[in-house]
Design a protein around this motif. Structure first.
Motif: not given
Length: 164
Positions: A101-104, A131-133, A152-158
């Motif tokens: 996730a890029t947003n969480r 946990k963060p990071k 394996i991707i980086k994306a915005k996750v809801n």
């Protein structure tokens, strides 16, 4: 109840991923009920000095709330009834995508499996809260277990606000 804290525990094995999730009965409900009972009793006693008819309300209202508080605080079955618990098991071959996730602070694993109750293949996702990071480390930990053709991707996750 809304705004309950959800607890998660994950276990990674050679065969798959296990996830336990649960909601406990919030402690603030009992504290609130205890204080509300006391405040209501004081208000009814003050009102009883104005009109004696309020004396019946002073006994019945706060007395009933006190009995509810005592039954909630001392009843194991009541606490179990208001505690939700799920134990979920996923196999590695069912996962079709890993998303960082890029947003969480979440690693999202999408999967498909045959649901016997519905009689069809369903698609769903499981969120691994980090946990963060730490999401990159978690994704790298999971990567060897997945099939080589899983993207394996980086994306915005809801992330759903509540899970059943």
């Amino acid at each position: 109840m809304t705004h309950q804290k959800m607890n998660f525990a994950y276990r990674f094995t050679q065969s798959g991923l296990e996830c336990c999730e649960w909601k406990d009965l919030p402690k603030w409900t009992l504290t609130f009920l205890k204080w509300f009972t006391g405040i209501t009793a004081v208000i009814f006693i003050i009102l009883a000095t104005i009109d004696p008819a309020f004396l019946i309300g002073a006994i019945i209202g706060p007395g009933g709330m006190a009995l509810i508080y005592l039954s909630m605080a001392n009843s194991k079955s009541y606490r179990e009834m208001h505690t939700q618990y799920h134990h979920l098991i996923y196999e590695w071959e069912d996962f079709t995508q890993l998303a960082i996730a890029t947003n969480r602070e979440v690693v999202d694993l999408k999967f498909t499996h045959f649901n016997q109750r519905l009689g069809k293949v369903i698609s769903y996702s499981i969120n691994i809260f980090c946990k963060p990071k730490q999401k990159e480390n978690v994704a790298n930990f999971i990567k060897p277990y997945l099939s080589p053709d899983v993207p394996i991707i980086k994306a915005k996750v809801n992330v759903p606000m509540s899970t059943a």
